[in-house]
Enzyme design. Structure first.
Site, short mmCIF file in Angstrom:
data_model
loop_
_atom_site.label_atom_id
_atom_site.label_comp_id
_atom_site.label_asym_id
_atom_site.label_seq_id
_atom_site.Cartn_x
_atom_site.Cartn_y
_atom_site.Cartn_z
N GLY A 582 0.84 -1.19 0.00
CA GLY A 582 0.00 0.00 0.00
C GLY A 582 0.87 1.23 0.00
N GLY A 587 5.53 7.52 0.83
CA GLY A 587 6.21 6.41 0.18
C GLY A 587 5.36 5.16 0.06
N VAL A 588 5.85 4.26 -0.81
CA VAL A 588 5.15 2.99 -1.03
C VAL A 588 5.68 1.96 -0.03
CG1 VAL A 588 4.61 1.20 -2.72
CG2 VAL A 588 4.91 3.57 -3.46
N VAL A 589 4.78 1.12 0.46
CA VAL A 589 5.18 0.10 1.42
C VAL A 589 5.17 -1.27 0.74
CG1 VAL A 589 4.64 -0.94 3.66
CG2 VAL A 589 4.13 1.46 3.26
N ASP A 700 -1.26 12.51 13.61
CA ASP A 700 -1.97 11.98 12.45
C ASP A 700 -2.70 10.69 12.81
OD1 ASP A 700 -2.91 12.09 9.90
OD2 ASP A 700 -1.09 11.35 8.94
#
Ligand SMILES: *[C@@H]1O[C@H](CO)[C@@H](O)[C@H](O)[C@H]1NC(C)=O
Ligand SMILES: *[C@@H]1O[C@H](CO)[C@@H](O)[C@H](O)[C@H]1NC(C)=O
Ligand SMILES: *[C@@H]1O[C@H](CO)[C@@H](O)[C@H](O)[C@H]1NC(C)=O
Ligand SMILES: *[C@@H]1O[C@H](CO)[C@@H](O)[C@H](O)[C@H]1NC(C)=O
Ligand SMILES: *[C@@H]1O[C@H](CO)[C@@H](O)[C@H](O)[C@H]1NC(C)=O
Ligand SMILES: *[C@@H]1O[C@H](CO)[C@@H](O)[C@H](O)[C@H]1NC(C)=O
Ligand SMILES: *[C@@H]1O[C@H](CO)[C@@H](O)[C@H](O)[C@H]1NC(C)=O
Ligand SMILES: *[C@@H]1O[C@H](CO)[C@@H](O)[C@H](O)[C@H]1NC(C)=O
Ligand SMILES: *[C@@H]1O[C@H](CO)[C@@H](O)[C@H](O)[C@H]1NC(C)=O
Ligand SMILES: CC(=O)N[C@H]1CO[C@H](CO)[C@@H](O)[C@@H]1O
Length: 883
Positions: A582, A587-589, A700
């Protein structure tokens, strides 16, 4: 037209006594001899007990015999407190339950001095009001609707001048949730009246909650009554007898005006108006009027249904009256053929009790110590640390702010005549720094557990009769700066004798914070490394912020290489970024595997943008500093040229959002599981706010940042926006408002002032989301934001509609109601009214308990089983509007 309303304590009419339960009632007749207790009050049928049944100090007295005829039985005796500044009644209550608390004071010249007392009344650690009995021949009464936050409620009388505090009766009545709904605070009664030209007071058993309704009438009014039945069913449970009479203006063309002066005059006022049409109207007749309260609250064209049925109108938002006072006007509309009418009226002012009580574990421990040693210290009553000026003798507390529980940091029982051994319960004072038990007759060994209380910096056990040897672990602690005084104990084994250390004035801070400092040092070092590496590249210099750690006296040490990975290793573990899980912040994980066994999640930072780099740094900093089972943990990181990656433990069950929305396998999480997840997430957040020095704000909090491991244990993730915040009076002012729309604290949005209460707000939104499974913001809704939507549903009386329909009503209503209330308190506009995370954790656990009890409860035992709030108000357009 104004009428001063004093509680009529005299000439009450006998009320028929039934066998109806007085469940949860606490009725104390103060000063009543124990042998006359209990008895049934002839005028109400309520069972009163002597206050000797709850432990307290003071002496009993009786009012002047001459007055015995006028006052009700519970008010004939009283208790007065000639000793000590503060004397308390400690009552066992059900926490987070609304109680109607009524205290009565009848002086009755019990002491023959004919001087009316004047003193302060406290509820727990907060001042409730001043009791000034001057000229109150008929006594005085105070009433408040209050929700205790623990299972014990202290009602304290505090001497403020020369006169002796006294009290006649204490009455507590549990209320069903949802009658008087407040986001925060307590409601102090101004008056509760029913409109009738009689002198009959109505209370229990007519009123199941034993609210006292006193008659109200004035010559400018006309009374109308009915003998027909009235349907008074509904949330407010107003007794039918209260509704059987009403008033209209004597001159039918004039408005009906009721005025009063709230105390203090700038208080927030809450008003509940009860209406029922009790005349039989002809087809051509119509009763319609405008309801105006100080121009702030207006309901135009209000008409009561012709049916004899209760309708209640109340101020949804608090109203402030001006200095002239409050003025309620019922004004006939031109179309109305009949004058306005009102049956009953309640007015309250909001009182905030912001002070959080002393930490429950410290409280339990010190009460245990008090009981063990039978300490009769008169000052040891009520809350040990609060109010600060009345804190218990012989101990000291630490205070941070009003919403952080004070902690006991010093206990000095020197020369207190103590005997027996040193009790293990001392260990429960987990933040104690100084323990002085010198000059007593203590016997037995010096216990080893003292060495485990890491916060201790001074232990004075001198001049006792202790024996045996001194534990080596304790002696070793002296190397860390512990001052240990054992002299004057002749039987103490001199084999491993101690030498009183001469090293004075050197005291290490508590180990915990020492460790924190060390970690901060590591982090500073780490930042230093990052900076050194990044600066030469064209990435903007992201300076280490001063709000993270400031101490660095020792040698910088580097993080162990175990957690640092090369880019090649990262490529390998992710199978060359083969499986994306995801997209996280910045950034992309990817999914990964270390050593072929340990699954990990690898977040690859998209670009070495300044934001991305800052985020990366913040996250590494935080995760290196903090470790908690409810925070996702960092396995390692990669920092190689432009390749930045964070490697976390893998959370196979994804995020909470997917589960609530059913996007994860379509299995619907039960209410119980949702609550458990909420408790876990709350614990993680509580740790950030209080377990960590300096405290951190996550900034957050949202459902997508709450991840679930294989056993659905929740862990908070994504700390890229986190900041530490100062604990002093100043708050961190952030230049950029960051966070996720909808979850963002409106106060932070307006002020840029960052406190942990912003997280509490976001957490409240998370709670609403897991309850409702609805979008936080949906423009097509009449109330787009979820908070307003839920509020409107509460007012509509639609609890079923609030909850996620996928739960198929498989939940305990009490548990749900408490959770809604908690969530709504978390999202209070003013941050000071929001609870801290410790309280949130406690309340959620409470919800979980009542959810777990759901199956085992007997029908009728659950006061919430029939809850429907605001049922008297049929339509949403019946909602009062503030103008
Ligand atoms: C006390 O109550 C009696 C009876 O209602 C009344 O006549 C008297 O004025 C009251 N006294 C005061 C000081 O309010
Ligand atoms: C009273 O009104 C409620 C609806 O508010 C209704 O359910 C109930 O049946 C009524 N009771 C009587 C006795 O009419
Ligand atoms: C009633 O009030 C109206 C308007 O204020 C006034 O004109 C009228 O004289 C009053 N009637 C009586 C009987 O006082
Ligand atoms: C209510 O109205 C009064 C004037 O009648 C005004 O002074 C006051 O500020 C208003 N308060 C609120 C809360 O709107
Ligand atoms: C008052 O009555 C008139 C005529 O019957 C009607 O047109 C008007 O809508 C009514 N006003 C209100 C507020 O009901
Ligand atoms: C003291 O602490 C222990 C462990 O936390 C706990 O089990 C015990 O109930 C505490 N005792 C009191 C009196 O609070
Ligand atoms: C404890 O109290 C005694 C006298 O009450 C005092 O002499 C002693 O210094 C105190 N101990 C500490 C550690 O403050
Ligand atoms: C111990 O306490 C007694 C009073 O209880 C006092 O007279 C004595 O001076 C104290 N001794 C020391 C060493 O403080
Ligand atoms: C310990 O207590 C004794 C007796 O009260 C006192 O004389 C001595 O100064 C105390 N020592 C410390 C280190 O507080
Ligand atoms: C009910 C209760 O706890 N009573 C106690 C009050 O305190 C005395 C000693 O001061 C005890 O003997 C009672 O048992």
């Amino acid at each position: 037209m104004m009428k001063h309303l004093l509680l009529a304590m005299i000439g009450t009419f006998a009320v028929m006594v039934g066998a109806q339960s007085q469940e949860g009632f606490i009725s104390l007749d103060c000063g009543l001899p124990i042998e006359e207790s209990p008895y049934s009050d002839p005028s109400t049928g309520i069972t009163f007990t002597s206050d000797s049944t709850v432990n307290q100090t003071g002496k009993s007295g009786s009012i002047d015999k001459e007055l015995n005829k006028i006052f009700r039985k519970p008010y004939l005796t009283l208790r007065y407190f000639p000793e000590g500044q503060r004397n308390c009644y400690s009552l066992s209550v059900k926490r987070v339950t609304y109680y109607l608390i009524s205290v009565t004071f009848i002086y009755g010249n019990y002491d023959g001095l004919n001087v009316f007392p004047n003193f302060d009344l406290y509820l727990g650690p907060d001042k409730w009001t001043t009791i000034d009995m001057e000229g109150r021949q008929n006594g005085t009464n105070e009433e408040i609707i209050h929700r205790p936050m623990s299972n014990s409620l202290d009602i304290c009388l505090v001497k403020t001048g020369a006169t002796t505090p006294m009290i006649s009766a204490i009455e507590l009545r549990p209320l069903r949730d949802g009658i008087y709904f407040m986001r925060s605070g307590s409601l102090r009664k101004s008056f509760r009246v029913y409109c009738s030209n009689t002198d009959r007071e109505i209370r229990y058993i007519d009123d199941v909650y034993d609210r006292v309704w006193v008659p109200f009438f004035s010559p400018s009014l006309t009374e109308i009554t009915t003998s027909l039945g009235i349907n008074s069913s509904g949330t407010f449970a107003v007794p039918e007898s209260v509704l059987k009479s009403a008033v209209t203006p004597a001159n039918a063309s004039k408005p009906l005006i009721i005025t009063w002066t709230p105390k203090p005059s700038n208080a927030e006022v809450y008003v509940y108006m009860h209406f029922a049409e009790i005349q039989t109207l002809q087809a051509n007749e119509r009763r319609e009027f405008d309801v105006v309260l100080n121009e702030n609250f207006t309901w135009s064209g209000f008409n009561i249904p012709k049916l004899r049925r209760l309708r209640t109108l109340y101020t949804g938002a608090p109203i402030k009256c001006d200095s002239v006072g409050c003025k309620l006007q019922l004004v006939k509309t031109p179309n109305s053929t009949l004058p306005p009418l009102i049956n009953a009226l309640e007015a309250y002012t909001l009182v905030e009790f912001p002070q959080v009580e002393t930490s429950p574990s410290d409280l339990a421990a010190i009460k245990n110590i008090k009981a063990t040693y039978r300490l009769g210290t008169i000052s040891w009553q009520g809350d040990p640390c609060l109010p600060q000026k009345l804190s218990w003798e012989n101990l000291r507390c630490s205070y941070i702010d009003t919403f952080t529980p004070p902690r006991i940091v010093s206990l000095n029982l020197s020369a207190s005549g103590l005997t027996g051994s040193i009790p293990p319960i001392i260990q429960n004072l987990t933040q104690i720094q100084e323990l002085d038990l010198s000059n007593n007759s203590l016997t037995g060994n010096v216990p080893a557990f003292l060495a485990n209380i890491k916060s201790l910096s001074l232990i004075n056990l001198s001049w006792n009769n202790l024996s045996g040897s001194v534990p080596q672990t304790l002696l070793d602690r002296r190397n860390e700066g512990l001052v240990l005084n054992l002299e004057g104990n002749p039987d103490l084994d001199r084999f491993n004798s101690f030498k009183p250390k001469q090293k004075k004035g050197f005291m290490l801070p508590a180990i915990a914070s020492a460790a924190c400092v060390l970690v901060v040092v590591v982090v500073v070092a780490l930042i230093f490394v990052f900076r050194k590496k990044k600066l030469p590249s064209n990435a903007p210099p992201s300076m280490p912020t001063t709000d993270v750690g400031h101490t660095s006296q020792s040698q910088p040490s580097f993080p162990s290489n175990k957690i640092k990975f090369t880019y090649t290793e990262v490529q390998e573990m992710t199978n060359n970024f083969g499986r994306a899980l995801g997209e996280g912040g910045f950034g992309v994980v990817y999914h990964g595997c270390i050593n072929g066994t340990e699954q990990v999640a690898v977040k690859l930072l998209s670009q070495s943008s300044s934001q991305g780099y800052k985020h990366f740094k913040a996250e590494v900093e935080l995760l290196m500093r903090v470790h908690h089972i409810n925070l996702v943990s960092l396995v390692g990181y990669c920092d190689e040229g432009d390749h930045l990656a964070l490697i976390y433990q893998y959370m196979p069950n994804g995020d909470l959002k997917q589960h609530v929305s059913g996007k994860h396998g379509g299995v619907v999480l039960s209410w119980e599981t949702r609550l458990k997840i909420a408790v876990n997430a709350a614990l993680g957040l509580e740790y950030l706010h209080t377990g960590c020095k300096p405290p951190m704000v996550h900034r957050d909090i949202k459902c997508t940042n709450i991840l679930l491991d294989e056993s659905f244990q929740a862990k908070l993730a994504d700390f890229g926006l986190s900041r530490s915040f100062p604990t002093g009076p100043e708050t961190y002012v952030s230049t950029v408002v960051a966070g996720t729309p909808g979850y963002l604290d409106p106060e932070y949005y307006h002020t840029n002032r960052l406190t942990e209460k912003s997280d509490v707000y976001s957490f409240g939104i998370v709670l609403l989301e897991i309850m409702t499974n609805r979008p936080i913001i949906e423009q097509s809704r009449e109330k787009p934001h979820i908070v307003e939507w839920v509020e409107s549903m509460i007012r509509k009386g639609d609890i079923g509609n609030i909850m996620d329909p996928n739960l198929h009503q498989d939940y305990d209503t009490g548990s749900v109601w408490k959770a809604i209330e908690l969530a709504m308190t978390c999202v209070s506009h003013m941050s000071t009214r929001r609870p801290n995370m410790s309280r949130v954790v406690n309340d959620l656990k409470e919800c979980l308990i009542s959810e777990n009890l759901k199956s085992g409860e007997s029908p009728g035992m659950d006061p919430m089983s029939t809850i429907k709030f605001g049922r008297d108000i049929d339509e949403s357009d019946m909602l009062p509007k503030a103008r």
